[in-house]
Design an enzyme around this catalytic site. Structure first.
Site, short mmCIF file in Angstrom:
data_model
loop_
_atom_site.label_atom_id
_atom_site.label_comp_id
_atom_site.label_asym_id
_atom_site.label_seq_id
_atom_site.Cartn_x
_atom_site.Cartn_y
_atom_site.Cartn_z
N HIS A 61 -4.42 -9.84 -1.33
CA HIS A 61 -4.48 -10.14 0.09
C HIS A 61 -5.73 -11.25 0.34
CE1 HIS A 61 -3.62 -5.93 -0.21
NE2 HIS A 61 -2.85 -6.04 0.84
N ALA A 110 2.42 -2.02 4.25
CA ALA A 110 2.26 -1.06 5.37
C ALA A 110 2.19 -1.78 6.24
CB ALA A 110 1.24 -0.32 4.83
N HIS A 121 -3.06 0.35 -4.31
CA HIS A 121 -2.38 -0.74 -5.20
C HIS A 121 -2.70 -0.81 -6.52
CE1 HIS A 121 -1.38 -3.50 -1.81
NE2 HIS A 121 -2.06 -2.68 -1.19
N HIS A 162 -8.00 3.01 6.10
CA HIS A 162 -7.04 2.96 4.86
C HIS A 162 -6.62 4.39 4.40
CE1 HIS A 162 -5.25 0.48 1.73
NE2 HIS A 162 -6.07 1.33 0.83
N MET A 170 -1.46 -6.91 7.20
CA MET A 170 -2.51 -8.06 6.60
C MET A 170 -1.93 -8.78 5.24
SD MET A 170 -5.83 -5.56 6.85
CE MET A 170 -6.04 -4.49 8.13
N SER A 171 -0.67 -8.78 5.08
CA SER A 171 -0.05 -9.47 4.05
C SER A 171 1.10 -10.09 4.23
CB SER A 171 0.06 -8.18 2.67
OG SER A 171 1.19 -7.34 3.26
N TYR A 191 -7.78 -11.30 2.63
CA TYR A 191 -9.09 -10.77 2.86
C TYR A 191 -9.99 -10.47 1.62
CZ TYR A 191 -6.78 -6.09 2.48
OH TYR A 191 -6.48 -5.06 1.73
N GLU A 192 -9.18 -10.31 0.71
CA GLU A 192 -10.14 -9.86 -0.75
C GLU A 192 -11.03 -10.97 -1.30
OE1 GLU A 192 -7.67 -7.17 -3.34
OE2 GLU A 192 -6.19 -7.80 -2.24
N SER A 210 0.78 -1.03 0.02
CA SER A 210 -0.11 0.09 -0.34
C SER A 210 0.84 1.24 0.11
CB SER A 210 -0.86 -0.11 1.16
OG SER A 210 -1.65 -0.95 1.36
N ASN A 238 1.28 3.49 11.00
CA ASN A 238 0.58 3.83 12.30
C ASN A 238 1.27 3.30 13.36
OD1 ASN A 238 -1.04 1.72 10.74
ND2 ASN A 238 -1.56 1.19 12.63
N1 HPA Z 1 -2.80 -3.39 11.51
C1 HPA Z 1 -3.00 -4.13 10.16
N2 HPA Z 1 -2.56 -3.92 9.18
C2 HPA Z 1 -2.32 -2.60 8.75
C3 HPA Z 1 -1.94 -1.61 10.04
C4 HPA Z 1 -2.20 -2.11 11.32
O1 HPA Z 1 -2.29 -1.27 12.15
N3 HPA Z 1 -1.46 -0.54 9.42
C5 HPA Z 1 -1.06 -0.69 8.13
N4 HPA Z 1 -1.71 -1.96 7.74
#
Ligand code: HPA
Length: 267
Positions: free
Chosen positions: A81, A111, A59, A242, A206-207, A83-84, A28, A230
């Site tokens: 991913h 990310a 993406h 996101h 998540m990847s 989840y998609e 991302s 973050n």
């Molecule tokens: N959690 C999961 N996936 C993420 C995060 C997070 O805090 N930040 C960016 N992708």
């Protein structure tokens, strides 16, 4: 004909005889890394059987063939991913294509949220190890003894050490730690983050982990870098979204481009 063979045919049509040394997957907000690719040939994932149609903003959905420095590279600008689509092996065919193009090394980027108070947004973290306990293993359903992949050394120490060297030369702080794969797409709760910290996680995302497992089976040497966008849930007052991930990816992305450029120039 398999999707992999069909995709390789399309690639050979557009870039006859192209072979790669290193493959890259851009997460991302990291699509800008393709600016570092010279003599680039772009192929939309839509033209490549087995490649994912991206459903996540930020993406891109293109394969980029070219060189960074003198090194021939193949870059996935965007990924799929779990989840998609509900399939943790969604990246299996694309990764096999990258391997069949000749790439021995795979550099994954993503990310991620940080569990380390000092690894604030804008920082980068080299993934030294991972925790993959919350989603299905991407090799479930594969037959053959090569499904029992040794995961003692999931991330290649040599590439990792080169990347650390380069970051130090450039004066860019590169954290190092353990990445926990959570399926998403919802972010984690504060209690989940506290639990992950006890388990030894330094970053969460998540990847990357399913890709690492698939790539190890394919015989790639794998390295991975998280772009910290973050602090993880419960560690800051900023709500997670996101849009925030994309916005906060800029600073780390610029430094990641510098690291990769120098890494390939020195290779
Ligand atoms: N959690 C999961 N996936 C993420 C995060 C997070 O805090 N930040 C960016 N992708």
């Amino acid at each position: 004909m398999s999707n992999v063979s069909k995709a390789l045919e399309v690639i050979d049509d557009r870039a006859p005889g192209f072979t790669a040394e290193t493959a890259l997957v851009l997460g991302s907000g990291l699509g800008g890394v393709t600016e570092a690719v010279s003599d680039a040939i772009f192929i939309d994932f839509a033209d490549l059987p087995g490649f994912p149609k991206p459903t996540v903003s930020g993406h891109g959905g293109r394969l980029v063939l070219g060189r960074i420095g003198a090194v021939p590279v193949v870059v996935m600008q965007g990924r799929a991913h779990y989840y998609e689509h509900g399939r943790s092996n969604i990246m299996a065919e694309p990764l096999e294509v990258l391997r069949r193009l000749g790439a021995d090394d795979l550099i994954l980027t993503n990310a991620a949220g940080s569990l380390l108070a000092e690894a604030t947004p804008g920082n980068l973290m080299l993934i030294a190890d991972h925790i993959s306990l919350f989603g299905p293993n991407p090799l479930i359903g594969y037959h053959g003894d090569d499904r029992f992949v040794d995961m003692n050394v999931p991330y290649d120490p040599e590439i990792g050490s080169d990347l650390k060297h380069v970051a130090a030369e450039l004066g860019i702080r590169l954290f190092e730690g353990t990445y926990a794969w959570c399926t998403g797409p919802s972010f984690e709760t504060p209690a989940e983050i506290r639990a992950l910290r006890v388990m030894g996680a330094d970053a969460v995302g998540m990847s990357t982990v399913p890709e690492n497992i698939i790539a190890r089976r394919l015989g790639f040497r794998v390295a991975a870098i998280s772009n910290i966008t973050n602090l993880a849930a419960g560690m800051s007052a900023t709500p997670l979204s996101h849009a925030q991930t994309i916005e906060m990816s800029k600073e780390g992305s610029a430094n990641l481009i510098r690291i990769l450029l120098r890494y390939f120039q020195q290779k």
